[in-house]
Scaffold this active site. Structure first.
Site, PDB file in Angstrom:
ATOM      1  N   HIS A  48      -3.890  -4.556  -0.431  1.00 24.23           N
ATOM      2  CA  HIS A  48      -3.375  -5.427   0.850  1.00 24.23           C
ATOM      3  C   HIS A  48      -3.386  -6.806   0.637  1.00 24.23           C
ATOM      4  O   HIS A  48      -4.478  -7.588   0.895  1.00 24.23           O
ATOM      5  CB  HIS A  48      -4.494  -4.824   1.755  1.00 24.23           C
ATOM      6  CG  HIS A  48      -4.210  -3.546   2.411  1.00 24.23           C
ATOM      7  ND1 HIS A  48      -3.289  -3.160   3.420  1.00 24.23           N
ATOM      8  CD2 HIS A  48      -4.745  -2.431   2.079  1.00 24.23           C
ATOM      9  CE1 HIS A  48      -3.322  -1.867   3.645  1.00 24.23           C
ATOM     10  NE2 HIS A  48      -4.216  -1.155   2.692  1.00 24.23           N
ATOM     11  N   GLU A  86      -2.673  -9.150   2.854  1.00 24.45           N
ATOM     12  CA  GLU A  86      -2.934  -9.590   3.964  1.00 24.45           C
ATOM     13  C   GLU A  86      -4.404  -9.860   4.037  1.00 24.45           C
ATOM     14  O   GLU A  86      -4.978 -10.467   5.229  1.00 24.45           O
ATOM     15  CB  GLU A  86      -2.221  -8.893   5.061  1.00 24.45           C
ATOM     16  CG  GLU A  86      -2.819  -7.701   5.610  1.00 24.45           C
ATOM     17  CD  GLU A  86      -2.256  -6.595   4.752  1.00 24.45           C
ATOM     18  OE1 GLU A  86      -2.681  -5.595   5.076  1.00 24.45           O
ATOM     19  OE2 GLU A  86      -1.672  -6.616   3.493  1.00 24.45           O
ATOM     20  N   CYS A  91       0.809  -1.000   0.142  1.00 23.56           N
ATOM     21  CA  CYS A  91      -0.008  -0.014   0.090  1.00 23.56           C
ATOM     22  C   CYS A  91       0.836   1.315   0.182  1.00 23.56           C
ATOM     23  O   CYS A  91       1.492   1.454  -0.821  1.00 23.56           O
ATOM     24  CB  CYS A  91      -0.828   0.004   1.281  1.00 23.56           C
ATOM     25  SG  CYS A  91      -2.479   1.167   0.929  1.00 23.56           S
TER      26      CYS A  91
END
Length: 196
Positions: free
Chosen positions: A176, A178, A76
């Site tokens: 993102h 994750e 990001c």
């Protein structure tokens, strides 16, 4: 072992847990002098680029990151800080990924760009191995890198922008991973496996 760089500009627990779920050993480090001891590193980031870059420089991270010769992934804002310059706060960045970051021209769409969006692979690379065209990942951002020779994948929201970039041992993901379910896990595994 993977070092997650803690500059105080991100919620790093979700990144740490995502790597731990893949069986990777992870340390969160707050001292730039520790970086050289690790096999790979992650630079997460959220917030304002000018503030984040000031924290990087004040903490001695700029030199440590520029001298790191193993795989390093920016996520990001962490990706944007690897580029040459961002229009957010007219901020000079690390300059290790070529190109400019500018405000997304979203037209009639709402800003920021938030939610799931498709990836379009533009270059084959170890980081995009096993990723199919139009698979979706989770974005939250208002600024984006303009596609160039470093771009491995793009996405589109009002305009086309870089979703994944890489040069030498440095890489970045605008989204993102994750928070991107199975596709994100595959991308993080690709980073774990990446040999440069």
């Amino acid at each position: 072992m993977i070092a997650i760089i803690n500059t105080g500009c991100a919620n790093i627990n979700s990144v740490r847990f995502a790597f731990e779920r893949l069986g990777a050993g992870v340390d969160v480090i707050s001292d730039a002098q520790q970086l050289s001891q690790y096999e790979r590193a992650v630079l997460p980031g959220v917030g304002h680029a000018k503030v984040a870059m000031a924290r990087l420089i004040d903490g001695g991270w700029q030199q440590a990151i520029n001298e790191f010769q193993r795989p390093l992934l920016g996520i990001c804002l962490g990706m944007q800080m690897q580029c040459e310059h961002t229009a957010e706060g007219d901020t000079r960045c690390l300059g290790i990924i070529p190109g400019e970051v500018s405000e997304l021209e979203v037209g009639n769409l709402s800003a920021p760009h938030m939610g799931w969006n498709k990836l379009s692979i533009t270059q084959q690379h170890a980081l995009t191995k096993g990723i199919k065209e139009d698979e979706q990942v989770y974005f939250v951002h208002s600024f984006a890198h303009q596609p160039n020779e470093a771009t491995l994948a793009t996405s589109e929201y009002g305009q086309r922008f870089s979703a994944i970039v890489a040069k030498d041992n440095y890489a970045g993901m605008q989204f993102h991973p994750e928070r991107s379910a199975k596709v994100g896990a595959r991308l993080l595994q690709n980073f774990i496996d990446w040999q440069v």
